[in-house]
Structure formats: structure tokens, C-alpha cells
Scaffold this active site. Structure first.
Site, PDB file in Angstrom:
ATOM      1  N   HIS A   1      -6.280  46.336  -9.616  1.00 55.12           N
ATOM      2  CA  HIS A   1      -7.546  46.948 -10.014  1.00 55.12           C
ATOM      3  C   HIS A   1      -7.492  48.137  -8.943  1.00 55.12           C
ATOM      4  CE1 HIS A   1     -11.105  48.427 -11.709  1.00 55.12           C
ATOM      5  NE2 HIS A   1     -11.803  48.001 -10.679  1.00 55.12           N
ATOM      6  N   SER A   2      -7.736  49.255  -9.236  1.00 54.49           N
ATOM      7  CA  SER A   2      -8.165  50.495  -8.207  1.00 54.49           C
ATOM      8  C   SER A   2      -7.119  50.645  -7.448  1.00 54.49           C
ATOM      9  CB  SER A   2      -9.635  50.363  -7.918  1.00 54.49           C
ATOM     10  OG  SER A   2     -10.066  51.616  -7.463  1.00 54.49           O
ATOM     11  N   MET A   3      -7.380  50.490  -5.883  1.00 56.37           N
ATOM     12  CA  MET A   3      -6.426  50.477  -5.061  1.00 56.37           C
ATOM     13  C   MET A   3      -5.461  49.583  -5.403  1.00 56.37           C
ATOM     14  SD  MET A   3      -6.861  49.718  -0.714  1.00 56.37           S
ATOM     15  CE  MET A   3      -7.175  48.055  -1.279  1.00 56.37           C
TER      16      MET A   3
ATOM     17  N   ALA B   1      -4.132  48.556  -8.058  1.00 54.67           N
ATOM     18  CA  ALA B   1      -3.267  49.243  -8.925  1.00 54.67           C
ATOM     19  C   ALA B   1      -2.235  49.910  -8.292  1.00 54.67           C
ATOM     20  CB  ALA B   1      -3.875  50.053  -9.869  1.00 54.67           C
TER      21      ALA B   1
ATOM     22  N   CYS C   1      -5.252  49.053 -13.472  1.00 53.08           N
ATOM     23  CA  CYS C   1      -6.595  49.125 -14.046  1.00 53.08           C
ATOM     24  C   CYS C   1      -7.651  50.012 -13.230  1.00 53.08           C
ATOM     25  CB  CYS C   1      -7.282  47.857 -14.322  1.00 53.08           C
ATOM     26  SG  CYS C   1      -9.006  47.642 -14.787  1.00 53.08           S
TER      27      CYS C   1
END
Length: 252
Positions: free
Chosen positions: A95-97, A99, A123
Site C-alpha cells: 500500500h502506498s510506499m 506498493a 494499492c
């Protein structure tokens, strides 16, 4: 498969051992640690086991320095993870970083000629080839706190606790530095299917920026959008786990 659970501070295995045929490795967003995924661990099953990545500088690794550059992090993480990837099939979720880390880790495995994940689930982050044009890592503390408030997922009582913020903000800033100063290098698309999950009202990225992940795979690609903001899944892990398990042909 005949499995051995990892013995490394980088990886937290599920609380119960199943020796499942597939492992899902979960990579946290900026500022977060393994605790974010604690509710997910209850969904480990005989078909799939969840392993959580714990980065330096938080929780039980609090005394270790945070990474502020992606390349050395990927090098260290790859070396730590290889023994856990050997027993059988696996997939990545970030998720975010997280990802970005999952993506570059997959590319590093390819460079080394190692086995690749069955699926890459990303994500809440724009495609890696799109630069971040509004970096936060150089901003003052009040702006960082407001950014956390917009992202959601951090209780207001925590945001207003100066002692907790004194501890947390340097971690968050280090992670932002790593994420926002990343320099994309063009390579061939991955031969790994990619599914990108995003929120309609995410302040970090737009649906159009999520869609551009399709350039990173020569395999199947899917974009699935949800209502909510950046941390839309925090209170209901099944929002993500259900489509992930479905794509891995596992029961939730």
C-alpha cells in the site's frame, strides 16, 4: 510445501503455522509498521498465509535507522527475503510506499534471475513512472500532521499528542523522503499480473494515475476502485482481502 518460517526481523509470519501452498507478503505505507496488518493475520488459512514486512525504524525495530533511499532498502530486503521465497509460490501486496517497494523488489528478483511473485497487488499509489510533483518530505511538522489527517487512519488523539508526534514524524518524514525522491528507471514490463486498488477520493493519487500501472505488466491488469480515501480499507480488511484471495484462487 515443506516450509520454514523466516527468522529475520524483516518478516513477521502468521501466528499459526499452516504450511500453506501460497504466501502473501504485505508491505506497509509510509510511517506504518507491521501493526497495520495485524487484523489481516486472522485471515491466514490452509490455502494462503500472510507474512508482514517490518521495515527498520518502527515498532520492534525502533532503534534501527530508517532508510531514506529506495535502492539500498531493496538490496537489504531482497537478501533478507530470499530464504522465505524459496519454499513455494508467493504474491506481494503493498500500500502506498509499500506498493513502490513491492514493485521494485519484484524487478530486483527478476534482475537476479529468481522466482517472481504469482501476482503483484498494489494499492493507493500512482504508477511508479509518474513523478510526485507535490512532495511533502521537506515541509514543516504542522503540514505533515495535516497530511496524516487527510490520509485518514491516524486517530485525532494521536495527531494531537506532541510526544507521540515527536516520535512518529521523523519516521514518516524518512519514508516520505524515500517515496518522493524515487527516480524511476525504465525496464521491460513485468511478466507478472498486476491488480491496482485505489480509492475515488484519495488525496495522494487519482484514478488516472492508478490506471497507468498497466504499463508495468505484459500480463493481466486490473484496476478496482473503492469509495473513501487513502486508508479506505483500514477498518475492514476484507475489502481488499476478498478480491486478493479471489485472484489467487483461494477461499477467504
Amino acid at each position: 510445501m515443506v516450509a520454514c518460517y523466516p527468522s529475520t526481523p524483516w518478516i513477521i509470519p502468521p501466528p499459526k503455522r499452516f504450511d500453506a501452498p501460497l504466501r502473501l507478503f504485505c508491505f506497509p505505507p509510509a510511517g506504518a509498521g507491521a501493526l497495520l496488518f495485524r487484523p489481516w493475520l486472522t485471515y491466514s488459512s490452509p490455502e494462503i498465509e500472510l507474512f508482514v514486512i517490518q521495515l527498520p525504524g518502527r515498532e520492534h525495530r525502533l532503534k534501527e535507522p530508517c532508510f531514506t533511499e529506495l535502492a539500498p532498502l531493496i538490496k537489504a530486503l531482497t537478501a533478507a527475503m530470499i530464504p522465505s521465497l524459496e519454499p513455494g509460490k508467493f504474491a506481494f501486496f503493498g500500500h502506498s510506499m509499500g506498493a513502490l517497494i513491492a514493485f521494485e523488489l519484484t524487478r530486483e528478483l527478476r534482475r537476479q534471475g529468481l522466482v517472481l511473485p504469482e501476482y503483484l497487488f498494489v494499492c493507493g499509489r500512482r504508477a511508479p513512472q509518474i513523478p510526485i510533483d507535490n512532495p511533502l518530505y521537506t515541509q514543516n511538522e504542522s503540514i505533515l500532521i495535516e497530511a496524516l489527517r487527510q490520509y485518514g487512519g491516524t486517530p485525532e488523539a494521536v495527531l494531537q499528542n506532541s510526544d507521540l508526534m515527536e516520535l512518529f514524524l521523523p519516521i514518516f518524514r524518512s519514508d516520505l523522503t524515500l517515496n518522493e525522491t524515487y527516480q524511476y528507471q525504465s525496464e521491460l514490463p513485468l511478466e507478472v499480473p498486476i491488480a491496482i486498488f485505489g480509492a475515488m477520493n484519495d488525496p495522494v493519487a487519482t484514478p488516472e494515475q492508478f490506471e497507468q500501472w498497466k504499463q508495468q505488466t505484459s500480463g493481466a491488469f486490473e484496476l478496482k476502485l473503492f469509495e473513501g480515501g487513502h486508508m479506505f480499507f483500514k477498518d475492514d480488511p476484507k475489502l481488499l482481502l476478498k478480491p486478493i484471495f479471489e485472484r489467487l484462487n483461494c477461499r477467504l
